[in-house]
Design an enzyme around this catalytic site. Structure first.
Site, PDB file in Angstrom:
ATOM      1  N   GLY A 137     -24.390  -9.906 -13.511  1.00  0.00           N
ATOM      2  CA  GLY A 137     -25.073 -11.429 -13.566  1.00  0.00           C
ATOM      3  C   GLY A 137     -24.898 -12.101 -14.770  1.00  0.00           C
ATOM      4  O   GLY A 137     -24.201 -11.600 -15.548  1.00  0.00           O
ATOM      5  N   LYS A 192     -16.403 -14.890  -9.911  1.00  0.00           N
ATOM      6  CA  LYS A 192     -16.768 -16.048 -10.884  1.00  0.00           C
ATOM      7  C   LYS A 192     -15.720 -16.274 -11.980  1.00  0.00           C
ATOM      8  O   LYS A 192     -15.926 -17.337 -12.558  1.00  0.00           O
ATOM      9  CB  LYS A 192     -18.425 -16.002 -11.238  1.00  0.00           C
ATOM     10  CG  LYS A 192     -18.745 -14.858 -12.036  1.00  0.00           C
ATOM     11  CD  LYS A 192     -18.343 -14.776 -13.482  1.00  0.00           C
ATOM     12  CE  LYS A 192     -18.726 -13.524 -14.029  1.00  0.00           C
ATOM     13  NZ  LYS A 192     -18.441 -13.707 -15.562  1.00  0.00           N
ATOM     14  N   THR A 249     -20.493 -18.800 -16.818  1.00  0.00           N
ATOM     15  CA  THR A 249     -19.273 -18.704 -17.225  1.00  0.00           C
ATOM     16  C   THR A 249     -18.406 -19.822 -17.352  1.00  0.00           C
ATOM     17  O   THR A 249     -17.535 -19.778 -17.861  1.00  0.00           O
ATOM     18  CB  THR A 249     -18.641 -17.344 -16.295  1.00  0.00           C
ATOM     19  OG1 THR A 249     -19.821 -16.332 -16.397  1.00  0.00           O
ATOM     20  CG2 THR A 249     -17.640 -16.982 -16.926  1.00  0.00           C
TER      21      THR A 249
END
Length: 329
Positions: A137, A192, A249
């Site tokens: 996360g 991600k 990110t």
């Protein structure tokens, strides 16, 4: 502190040290940070500072340090906080010392390069007697260690195990949400990073925030398709381990993956070894290959993989993405 949960965190880098520190601060657990560098562990115990990884952040007095593999032997929860490509070796090294009922939690965001498997699958093969969970996360190590509010996801095949872990590890500034979708949580964390590299390329090339927003939204659609094809829940990637982690990110310069992408966008030669902790540099080619095998359309991931491998230049990649057939949202 007898009667407390015994927790070991293996991996004395920034993220492992931050996790160990924030768990120790709850006062509910006996926490040991384990690393293979004996000199480093001795220094951490003496100085209560890890300036190389978390400069200026004091580590809790209650946190213990060890370079001995058997330091994990009494822990009911063991966090693997080393990079994804080092997890298999860590499993073999520490596995013989794990308590019979220890739960192992992988805290890396990647896919095993050798097998192409999710880290939980790889760890289940290496450690077949242990329940394997995953923590992932939006959380930078420095923010966690400073006590800044952070929320992440923790997933196990058994929801009761995930809920136990969430209760044991969460604290006043570090909140975990339990899930039983290990596939979705892991793939959100791995993919991600690939999309963050793409967003870094956009920033480095100077082609605008609108392009970044498009990459984030269309990248999320790619992630959802891939997770569903792998047997996970598409809605998981709309949560902390997908959308939350992607937004963090893909927009913050604390992200190694974003900085790596920026360097590519500015014309530097792609080199995953530029930092072994640039997880997305490994995950891109693995994810692109797996998506091809599954018949999942992932044009952004394919483009990032080709750029890193030197098979496609950035101008051509942008052209390919912008001239794809017009479809519905």
């Amino acid at each position: 502190m007898s009667g407390n949960e015994q927790i070991a965190v293996i991996g004395a880098g920034a993220f492992g040290t931050a996790l160990a520190a924030v768990i120790a601060l709850t006062g509910r657990s006996d926490v040991t940070l384990v690393g293979r560098n004996a000199g480093l562990m001795t220094d951490l115990a003496a100085d209560r500072m890890h300036d190389a990884a978390l400069p200026g952040i004091e580590l809790p007095d209650s946190l213990r340090f060890s370079a001995e593999a058997d330091a994990v032997s009494n822990a009911g929860i063991v966090l693997f906080a080393m990079p994804s490509q080092a997890q298999a070796d860590a499993a073999r090294h520490y596995g013989p010392y794990l308590a019979k009922d220890a739960i192992v939690v992988t805290c890396a965001k990647g896919i095993d390069k050798v097998s192409g498997d999710l880290l939980t699958d790889m760890l289940e093969r290496e450690l077949p007697q242990h329940a394997i969970a995953v923590l992932s996360g939006p959380g930078f190590a420095a923010d966690i260690a400073k006590g800044l509010p952070t929320a992440m996801a923790i997933a196990a095949a058994d929801m009761a195990v995930a809920e136990r872990l969430a209760q044991a590890i969460s604290g006043p500034t570090f909140r975990l949400y339990a899930s039983d979708d290990r596939i979705g949580v892991q793939l959100g964390g791995a993919l991600k990073n690939v999309l963050a590299i793409a967003c870094g390329i956009v920033e480095g090339r100077g082609i605008g925030d609108s392009a970044r927003a498009a990459l984030i939204s269309r990248g999320l659609a790619e992630m959802s398709r891939f997770v569903a094809a792998k047997g996970g829940k598409a809605e998981t990637v709309r949560g902390l381990s997908g959308l939350g982690d992607l937004v963090l990110t893909a927009t913050s310069h604390q992200s190694r993956n974003l900085r790596f992408g920026i360097a590519l966008g500015q014309g530097e030669t792609a080199d995953p070894a530029h930092g072994t902790l640039v997880e997305g540099a490994y995950a891109a080619s693995i994810a692109a290959r797996l998506a091809g095998e599954l018949g999942v359309d992932m044009p952004i991931t394919d483009a990032v993989s080709a750029i890193i491998d030197g098979k496609l230049d950035i101008t051509a990649a942008i052209g390919q993405l912008m001239t794809r057939p017009i479809t519905t949202e």
